[in-house]
Scaffold this active site. Structure first.
Site, PDB file in Angstrom:
ATOM      1  N   LYS A 172     -14.281  -0.247  -3.724  1.00  0.00           N
ATOM      2  CA  LYS A 172     -15.344   0.100  -2.768  1.00  0.00           C
ATOM      3  C   LYS A 172     -16.461   0.853  -3.476  1.00  0.00           C
ATOM      4  CE  LYS A 172     -12.305   0.694   1.229  1.00  0.00           C
ATOM      5  NZ  LYS A 172     -11.746   1.689   2.128  1.00  0.00           N
ATOM      6  N   HIS A 216       8.448 -26.561  -1.398  1.00  0.00           N
ATOM      7  CA  HIS A 216       7.819 -27.706  -2.058  1.00  0.00           C
ATOM      8  C   HIS A 216       6.657 -27.276  -2.955  1.00  0.00           C
ATOM      9  CE1 HIS A 216      10.092 -30.733   0.301  1.00  0.00           C
ATOM     10  NE2 HIS A 216      10.255 -29.666   1.072  1.00  0.00           N
ATOM     11  N   GLU A 248       0.822  -1.219   0.000  1.00  0.00           N
ATOM     12  CA  GLU A 248       0.000   0.000   0.000  1.00  0.00           C
ATOM     13  C   GLU A 248       0.851   1.262   0.000  1.00  0.00           C
ATOM     14  OE1 GLU A 248      -4.360  -1.034   1.940  1.00  0.00           O
ATOM     15  OE2 GLU A 248      -3.039   0.293   3.043  1.00  0.00           O
TER      16      GLU A 248
HETATM   17  O1  PA5 Z   1      -3.762   0.908   5.923  1.00  0.00           O
HETATM   18  C1  PA5 Z   1      -4.886   1.307   5.718  1.00  0.00           C
HETATM   19  O2  PA5 Z   1      -5.167   2.509   5.788  1.00  0.00           O
HETATM   20  C2  PA5 Z   1      -6.015   0.360   5.383  1.00  0.00           C
HETATM   21  O3  PA5 Z   1      -5.602  -0.931   5.216  1.00  0.00           O
HETATM   22  C3  PA5 Z   1      -7.041   0.369   6.492  1.00  0.00           C
HETATM   23  O4  PA5 Z   1      -6.418  -0.039   7.678  1.00  0.00           O
HETATM   24  C4  PA5 Z   1      -8.205  -0.543   6.182  1.00  0.00           C
HETATM   25  O5  PA5 Z   1      -8.764  -0.208   4.944  1.00  0.00           O
HETATM   26  C5  PA5 Z   1      -9.272  -0.431   7.254  1.00  0.00           C
HETATM   27  O6  PA5 Z   1      -9.713   0.868   7.381  1.00  0.00           O
HETATM   28  P1  PA5 Z   1     -10.499   1.365   8.642  1.00  0.00           P
HETATM   29  O7  PA5 Z   1      -9.626   1.213   9.818  1.00  0.00           O
HETATM   30  O8  PA5 Z   1     -10.841   2.782   8.365  1.00  0.00           O
HETATM   31  O9  PA5 Z   1     -11.731   0.488   8.757  1.00  0.00           O
END
Ligand code: PA5
Length: 446
Positions: free
Chosen positions: A422, A308, A287
């Site tokens: 989303k 394996h 990310e």
């Molecule tokens: O690193 C991030 O920002 C995302 O992976 C969030 O943690 C994830 O989408 C969950 O979001 P939230 O904590 O707002 O539910």
């Protein structure tokens, strides 16, 4: 030494000259980070968190963990991405992936829900909860993420039916933004105890906040030691010398390899307890760096298991990969291979040997083999699986990730790409405000 780098198996791929050449960029990235002058600088709260964390809340986390331990058999942690991976990684790494199967433990079983939209995944946890006392920690920074919100609705319903609204209130703990979001206002209305995801800490950098710390503490892990490890790591990361700062050096090595067309990094561990840590690492690097058409693809494997299945590809497939091997020096457990006087399986050359020694030897053999197969290998040596080491290692990877991302010239702290699915999902499910997109998607399906 808690964590160190072994570059012996990198020799033919990363030279001292390469490190010298890139070091100017690395220092620039480090300065951008520490002076908070780069993209995403509103999300640097994790940087000094090991020292500047909210001590009052930390004490409250420990108190809540004790209350949870006393009042339930099953603790359900609801969250997705950065809101669950760190906690799960730490519990499995420090304790064991078989944590829930441990017969004599004084802490509740811990299940993670709301990290998928699978009916079976949720139904299985609900079945496990039948006839047992439950506490829930719902974790969402935004407070609006669909997966955990749906799971929380299901568990809230269950708890209110089982314990009544007042009883449920004592068993539901919310970790979310300090002021905004649906979950925060709802928790205030319902009177749940809440913990804070700091504004300036993104999900994937939040393991050392209440997001990670509450579930980790419930599992009986020493969170003081974890913060101490993170603090010592923070001090080590502050050094401004690529030859004396492992995080800078790791950031340098991966950028050098990326520029030499090594576009996939595989984090490898020889301990299954590190599997969820690898998942946490993949989110952190994926990310943070995968944007603007750039970024190393983060993948992972547990060896020797995956030798394996993936071993053939690594040894002989396209040469676009490098491995970062997490070498955990000490084993928590000792298994001695027994002697067989008849030597039926011809394994007496291993009689009396410690299994960890065999595992370490498998690692060495693989390092040689993959080097011969022209796969660069960096080894990260970690002393052990203590809480302290986990905190140290988590901060090391966070810091290296930020420096690496700035060296790559991306904003390591946003994740605009995550929104695309989303929006489409909301549109297809008929959420208000998404009518035009819904029409467009349905047309595209014709
Ligand atoms: O690193 C991030 O920002 C995302 O992976 C969030 O943690 C994830 O989408 C969950 O979001 P939230 O904590 O707002 O539910």
């Amino acid at each position: 030494m808690t964590l160190s780098l072994n570059e012996k198996f990198l020799k033919n791929y990363v030279t001292e000259e390469d490190i010298k050449d890139i070091s100017g960029e690395i220092y620039k990235a480090q300065t951008t980070l520490t002076e908070k002058s780069g993209a995403g600088n509103a999300f640097l709260g994790w940087l000094d968190l090991p020292e500047n964390y909210d001590k009052e809340e930390f004490a409250r986390i420990k108190k809540a963990a004790e209350k949870i331990r006393k009042s339930c058999d099953v603790f359900v942690v609801i969250g997705i991405g950065g809101s669950y991976l760190g906690a799960r990684a730490a519990i499995e790494f420090i304790r064991t992936p078989y944590y829930n199967n441990l017969k004599k433990k004084e802490t509740p079983d811990i299940y993670f829900a709301g990290n998928s939209i699978s009916s079976s995944a949720l139904a299985n946890i609900l079945r496990i909860c039948e006839g047992r006392d439950i506490c829930v920690n719902v974790v969402s920074k935004s407070g609006t993420t669909t997966e955990p919100a749906v799971a929380f609705r299901v568990f809230r319903d269950l708890l209110e039916k089982k314990y009544g609204k007042d009883g449920a209130r004592e068993r539901i703990f919310a970790t979310t933004d300090k002021a905004k979001g649906t979950l925060k206002s709802f928790s205030n209305d319902m009177g749940y105890e809440t913990f804070v995801v700091p504004d300036d800490v993104g999900g994937r950098f939040s393991v050392l906040t209440a997001v990670g710390l509450l579930p980790i503490a419930v599992a009986g892990v020493d969170i003081d030691a974890m913060m101490e490890g993170a603090r010592d790591s923070m001090l080590a990361c502050e050094k401004k010398d690529v030859n004396d700062n492992n995080a800078l050096r790791y950031a340098a090595i991966r950028n050098i390899l990326y520029r030499k067309s090594k576009t996939t990094e595989m984090l490898v561990a020889y301990e299954p307890c590190a599997q969820m840590f690898c998942e946490w690492w993949k989110q952190l690097y994926g990310e943070s760096e995968g944007k603007d058409g750039k970024g190393i693809f983060p993948s992972s494997a547990i060896f020797s298991t995956d030798l394996h299945s993936l071993g053939q590809y690594i040894q002989d497939g396209p040469r676009h990969m490098f491995e970062t091997v997490l070498d955990i020096k000490e084993s928590k457990d000792t298994v001695i291979i027994p002697h067989d006087p008849d030597n039926i399986d011809k394994l007496n050359f291993l009689s009396g040997k410690e299994l960890h020694y065999v595992n370490q030897t498998a690692m060495l053999g693989t390092l040689f083999a993959h080097s011969d197969g022209k796969v660069p290998n960096l080894v990260i040596e970690l002393k052990n699986r203590s809480s302290y080491s986990f905190g140290y290692m988590a901060y090391f990877f966070e810091y290296a990730c930020a420096v690496s991302g700035y060296t790559l010239k991306v904003n390591p702290f946003n994740q605009p790409g995550v929104e695309s699915y989303k929006k489409n999902m909301f549109a297809l499910l008929g959420k208000e405000g998404y009518e035009n997109l819904r029409k467009e998607l349905l047309d595209r399906m014709q």
